[in-house]
Motif scaffolding. Structure first.
Motif, mmCIF file in Angstrom:
data_model
loop_
_atom_site.group_PDB
_atom_site.id
_atom_site.type_symbol
_atom_site.label_atom_id
_atom_site.label_comp_id
_atom_site.label_asym_id
_atom_site.label_seq_id
_atom_site.Cartn_x
_atom_site.Cartn_y
_atom_site.Cartn_z
ATOM 1 N N ARG A 73 0.814 -1.204 0.000
ATOM 2 C CA ARG A 73 0.000 0.000 0.000
ATOM 3 C C ARG A 73 0.853 1.261 0.000
ATOM 4 N NH1 ARG A 73 -5.155 -1.403 3.988
ATOM 5 N NH2 ARG A 73 -6.193 -2.803 2.508
ATOM 6 N N GLY A 74 1.999 1.218 0.668
ATOM 7 C CA GLY A 74 2.883 2.373 0.656
ATOM 8 C C GLY A 74 3.321 2.724 -0.749
ATOM 9 N N ALA A 75 3.617 1.693 -1.559
ATOM 10 C CA ALA A 75 4.031 1.931 -2.944
ATOM 11 C C ALA A 75 2.913 2.568 -3.752
ATOM 12 C CB ALA A 75 4.463 0.617 -3.593
ATOM 13 N N VAL A 76 1.680 2.132 -3.501
ATOM 14 C CA VAL A 76 0.533 2.710 -4.205
ATOM 15 C C VAL A 76 0.374 4.177 -3.827
ATOM 16 C CG1 VAL A 76 -1.979 2.621 -4.471
ATOM 17 C CG2 VAL A 76 -0.656 0.501 -4.412
ATOM 18 N N ALA A 77 0.506 4.469 -2.535
ATOM 19 C CA ALA A 77 0.372 5.852 -2.069
ATOM 20 C C ALA A 77 1.449 6.740 -2.678
ATOM 21 C CB ALA A 77 0.450 5.903 -0.545
ATOM 22 N N VAL A 78 2.693 6.254 -2.693
ATOM 23 C CA VAL A 78 3.797 7.054 -3.239
ATOM 24 C C VAL A 78 3.633 7.236 -4.745
ATOM 25 C CG1 VAL A 78 6.276 7.040 -3.702
ATOM 26 C CG2 VAL A 78 5.430 6.549 -1.404
ATOM 27 N N ALA A 79 3.189 6.195 -5.439
ATOM 28 C CA ALA A 79 2.968 6.328 -6.884
ATOM 29 C C ALA A 79 1.922 7.399 -7.173
ATOM 30 C CB ALA A 79 2.533 4.986 -7.469
ATOM 31 N N SER A 130 -0.960 17.958 4.274
ATOM 32 C CA SER A 130 -1.653 16.784 4.790
ATOM 33 C C SER A 130 -2.706 16.299 3.802
ATOM 34 C CB SER A 130 -2.291 17.084 6.148
ATOM 35 O OG SER A 130 -3.166 18.200 6.072
ATOM 36 N N GLY A 131 -3.234 17.208 2.975
ATOM 37 C CA GLY A 131 -4.198 16.808 1.957
ATOM 38 C C GLY A 131 -3.593 15.866 0.939
ATOM 39 N N LEU A 132 -2.317 16.084 0.580
ATOM 40 C CA LEU A 132 -1.633 15.192 -0.356
ATOM 41 C C LEU A 132 -1.447 13.812 0.262
ATOM 42 C CD1 LEU A 132 -0.039 14.711 -3.009
ATOM 43 C CD2 LEU A 132 2.006 15.464 -1.767
ATOM 44 N N VAL A 133 -0.977 13.771 1.512
ATOM 45 C CA VAL A 133 -0.775 12.493 2.199
ATOM 46 C C VAL A 133 -2.111 11.772 2.378
ATOM 47 C CG1 VAL A 133 0.000 11.427 4.358
ATOM 48 C CG2 VAL A 133 1.313 13.307 3.351
ATOM 49 N N TYR A 134 -3.113 12.519 2.790
ATOM 50 C CA TYR A 134 -4.460 11.968 2.994
ATOM 51 C C TYR A 134 -4.991 11.349 1.700
ATOM 52 C CZ TYR A 134 -9.521 12.127 4.001
ATOM 53 O OH TYR A 134 -10.845 11.822 4.166
ATOM 54 N N VAL A 193 -6.504 3.256 2.441
ATOM 55 C CA VAL A 193 -6.336 3.459 3.879
ATOM 56 C C VAL A 193 -6.796 4.863 4.237
ATOM 57 C CG1 VAL A 193 -4.711 3.551 5.818
ATOM 58 C CG2 VAL A 193 -4.405 1.856 3.991
ATOM 59 N N ALA A 194 -7.714 4.980 5.192
ATOM 60 C CA ALA A 194 -8.220 6.278 5.636
ATOM 61 C C ALA A 194 -7.356 6.803 6.767
ATOM 62 C CB ALA A 194 -9.661 6.151 6.100
ATOM 63 N N LEU A 195 -6.885 8.037 6.620
ATOM 64 C CA LEU A 195 -6.038 8.672 7.628
ATOM 65 C C LEU A 195 -6.763 9.852 8.265
ATOM 66 C CD1 LEU A 195 -2.537 8.916 5.882
ATOM 67 C CD2 LEU A 195 -3.510 7.018 7.186
ATOM 68 N N PRO A 196 -6.283 10.305 9.422
ATOM 69 C CA PRO A 196 -6.758 11.599 9.938
ATOM 70 C C PRO A 196 -6.440 12.690 8.917
ATOM 71 C CG PRO A 196 -5.500 10.406 11.592
ATOM 72 C CD PRO A 196 -5.301 9.677 10.306
ATOM 73 N N ARG A 197 -7.097 13.819 9.009
ATOM 74 C CA ARG A 197 -6.991 14.833 7.956
ATOM 75 C C ARG A 197 -5.807 15.775 8.107
ATOM 76 N NH1 ARG A 197 -5.583 17.926 5.103
ATOM 77 N NH2 ARG A 197 -6.674 19.421 3.795
ATOM 78 N N THR A 198 -5.409 16.129 9.332
ATOM 79 C CA THR A 198 -4.384 17.160 9.494
ATOM 80 C C THR A 198 -3.038 16.562 9.867
ATOM 81 O OG1 THR A 198 -4.744 17.524 11.862
ATOM 82 C CG2 THR A 198 -6.182 18.721 10.324
ATOM 83 N N ALA A 199 -1.984 17.361 9.686
ATOM 84 C CA ALA A 199 -0.635 16.910 10.028
ATOM 85 C C ALA A 199 -0.531 16.545 11.498
ATOM 86 C CB ALA A 199 0.371 18.013 9.679
ATOM 87 N N GLU A 200 -1.094 17.370 12.354
ATOM 88 C CA GLU A 200 -1.019 17.120 13.787
ATOM 89 C C GLU A 200 -1.771 15.851 14.166
ATOM 90 O OE1 GLU A 200 -0.398 17.938 18.029
ATOM 91 O OE2 GLU A 200 0.692 18.147 16.134
ATOM 92 N N GLY A 254 -1.802 2.381 8.245
ATOM 93 C CA GLY A 254 -2.144 0.984 8.078
ATOM 94 C C GLY A 254 -1.764 0.117 9.249
ATOM 95 N N ALA A 255 -1.006 0.665 10.230
ATOM 96 C CA ALA A 255 -0.646 -0.094 11.423
ATOM 97 C C ALA A 255 -1.855 -0.179 12.336
ATOM 98 C CB ALA A 255 0.528 0.564 12.138
ATOM 99 N N ALA A 256 -1.717 -0.961 13.388
ATOM 100 C CA ALA A 256 -2.869 -1.254 14.251
ATOM 101 C C ALA A 256 -3.505 -0.007 14.835
ATOM 102 C CB ALA A 256 -2.438 -2.198 15.372
ATOM 103 N N SER A 257 -2.690 1.034 15.083
ATOM 104 C CA SER A 257 -3.229 2.209 15.749
ATOM 105 C C SER A 257 -3.756 3.264 14.793
ATOM 106 C CB SER A 257 -2.140 2.854 16.625
ATOM 107 O OG SER A 257 -1.049 3.262 15.815
#
Length: 330
Positions: free
Chosen positions: A82-88, A111-115, A123-130, A206-209
């Motif tokens: 999944r990391g490779a997909v995100a970076v691509a 953070s919008g780019l990473v999100y 993989v759904a992430l929190p929205r902001t850098a913090e 993608g980790a447990a937390s």
């Protein structure tokens, strides 16, 4: 690029220009520019270190040249699924413009780019850098994987900026501080924001937390504020100011932190000679009494007042920060 040719990628280095790069790969600079116009932009004479260019394999680059070395580095990045997909995904957005609060598909904030990249990877992430920095599992910088989120900050505790680790010491990010703004790639160690950011560390999506898709769903500022105000109030003066900002402002916390840092240095009792006071430098300070009688000493009261103020005057904290960037005041 001629149809049927395969392509490799070259990462622009300091001192490069198109007419210097092209001959190494048997191309003319005009063709190299046409192949990369979307990433380079309107001016072929303005390329910056970290920009990734598509180059043809038609030529026979000198294998001892820096071009061959950096091209090889660009295509041999270690991968995780999944990391490779995100970076691509993030690589495909190099050259896209920067704007506060944007999550794509053509304009992003950091953070919008990473999100968006990790959302593309499922993989759904929190929205902001913090929120990413404090909500995802920390990993050592010595064991980074492609797709890990690198956090940067002005202080040791608050994440002002994030980017995606792309392997070999490179990070993909987007920042208004980059010349011309927008998404780019470059050395992890050279990433700065106005000369003041430093690397806080890394977290792994993608980790447990990591946050579930349900809990990571975007909320309106008003809804987020309602759910967080009580917890912020209980934290009171004992909570760190950046943490309180995050609790009260949610997805616009980074914008507020930028304003407060510059206005008061995160000091609740900061006073300007003209009478401006507190975290938001309200003028006069007594205006904040509308949010509570303890306005002079309680950071939560001051931030509640600031929330009301920026919403009423600017339509949101990030609009207020955009104004501040132009006028050095809000």
């Amino acid at each position: 690029m001629i149809a049927g040719e395969t392509a490799i990628h070259y990462t622009v280095q300091r001192g490069d220009w198109l007419s210097k790069i092209a001959p190494r790969f048997g191309e003319d600079w005009q063709q190299l520019y046409r192949d990369n116009r979307e990433a380079v932009g309107a001016d072929p004479n303005r390329i910056y270190p970290g920009l990734v260019l598509k180059v043809s394999r038609a030529g026979r680059p000198d294998d001892t040249s820096s071009a061959a070395a950096h091209a090889a580095e660009s295509v041999s990045v270690p991968r995780t699924t999944r990391g490779a997909v995100a970076v691509a995904y993030a690589r495909s957005k190099i050259g896209s413009h920067y704007r506060w609060g944007a999550t794509g598909p053509h304009v992003f904030d950091c953070s919008g780019l990473v999100y968006a990249a990790w959302r593309h990877a499922g993989v759904a992430l929190p929205r902001t850098a913090e929120e990413m920095w404090h909500g995802l599992r920390r990993v050592s910088l010595s064991s980074l994987r492609v797709g890990d989120v690198i956090a940067f900050g002005y202080s040791s505790s608050y994440a002002d900026h994030v980017g995606l680790y792309a392997g070999h010491g490179l990070v993909i990010d987007t920042s208004s501080h980059r010349p011309g703004g927008g998404v780019g790639i470059g050395s992890l160690n050279s990433r700065t924001g106005g000369g003041a950011w430093h690397v806080l560390g890394a977290v792994r999506p993608g980790a447990a937390s990591s946050t579930t898709a349900r809990s990571a769903a975007p909320m309106t500022l008003a809804a987020y504020s309602r759910t967080r105000t009580s917890s912020a109030a209980s934290a009171g003066a004992s909570g760190s100011i950046p943490a309180l900002i995050s609790q009260i402002f949610g997805g616009q916390a980074a914008c507020v932190a930028n304003i407060v840092k510059r206005e008061s240095g995160f000091s609740v009792t900061a006073m300007n000679p003209d009478g401006a006071y507190g975290l938001p430098q309200a003028y006069p300070g007594s205006k904040m009494a509308s949010a509570g009688a303890d306005w002079a000493t309680n950071p939560v009261t001051q931030l509640r007042w600031m929330l009301s103020y920026v919403n009423a005057r600017y339509g949101g904290a990030c609009h207020a920060w955009s104004y501040w960037e132009v006028h050095s005041a809000y």
